[in-house]
Design a protein around this motif. Sequence first.
Motif: not given
Length: 347
Positions: A166-167, A238-240, A172-174
Motif C-alpha cells: 500500500t502507499n 494510504q490511498k492505494y 503502483v502496477s509495475s
Amino acid sequence: MRNMKKIVALMLAFSLVLVGCTSKSTGGNTGPGTSAEQEKFVIRAGIGLNDQHPQFKGLEVFKEYVERESEGRIEVQLFHSSQLGDDIQMMEALQLGSQEMTCPSTAPITSIDKRFMAFDLPFLFPSPQIADAILDGPIGQELLDGLQESGLVGLAYWENGYRHLTNNKVAVSSPADMTGLKIRTMENQVHLDFFRALGAQPTPMPFGELFTAMQQGVVDGQENPVPTIYLQNFNEVQKYTTLTGHVYSPFVLMMSKIFYDGLPTDLQEVVREGAIVARDEQRAINRAYTEELADGLREKGMTVIELTPEQQLAFQTATSSTVEKFRNEIGAETVNKILAEIERLSN
Ligand code: TK8
C-alpha cells in the motif's frame, strides 16, 4: 503511549509478584502430592496487531481451550496492539521468562535464527495449502524445534498471509512505479533487499510505529496482508493497495522455554494441543477475512489494483536474484529442502 506501556509493564511486574506469592503459599499449605495439582499458572500472550485481527481471534480460541482443558489451572491473559512491546521485544521477554507467550511473524524471528529467512523469499509459496503442508510438515517442525536453543518453544505456525503493497503516492502496477517510494518493511534483511531490488527506499521499523510513520509521511507506504490493512484502518493514511502477494508471512505461536519447562507435563500437553486447535481456526478465519476484505478496502475508499499475470511476473523477475543472494546465509540445506518440497507438492 510510552506512559501507557510503562503502566502496563508495572502492572505486569506487580502481577508476577502476586503469582509468585500464590504458588508459594499453595505449595506450602498442601502436601507434596497435591501441590502440583493446585498450582496456578498465568500465560500472558501479547501481539502487535489489534483485537479485531484474526490473530487475536486465534488467541481467544487458545485461551478458551487451555482454560477449559486445564480445568482452570492455567489462566490466559491476552494483550494486543503492542501493549507488551513489539515482536522483537516480546521474544526477548520470553527468553528472559518475563512474558510467557507471543506470536510474531517469522520475519523478525530471523534475528534469532536465520533459517527462518527462507519464508521471506519472494513468491515462494504458490498457495496457502502448500504453505500449510511445508510449515506443518518435517521442515517446519525442524525450524520450530531449533528455537529451543534460544529459550523459545515454537508451538505452531499460524497465518499472517500474503503481503500486499500500500502507499499514498502512486497507483503502483509495475516495479518502475516504485522508484524512490519510501516503504516501511519488517526488520529483516530479505525484505530490505527485495524492496531495494524494486527501486524503492525501504526503512525497517517495528509494526507499532507504522501507523504514525505513515500519518506523518515518514514513509509513503508499507506491505501487509489484507486483514491487517483493513482492520488497522490503514485506509485512513494510504490511498492505494496493489495486490502483489509478494511474500507469504507465517506467524509462530511461541512460549517462553523457562515457563514451559516449569509446567507439569499434562499442562504442557494442553498448551501444545491448544496451539494446534487454535491454529486451524485462526487460519480458517484469516482466509475468510482475506477473501471478504479486499472489497472492503474499496468500500473504505481505497483504490485496489489487481495485477495481471504479466504484471505479477515483472515483480518476480525484478526480484529473482534474492534466492541466490541469501541461499548460503539462510542455509543452503534448508532452502533446497523447501524448494524441492514446493516442487513436489506443485505437481
Ligand atoms: C505484528 C506484526 C505484523 C507484521 C508486520 O506485530 O510487522 O508488518 O506483519 O503482523 O507481526
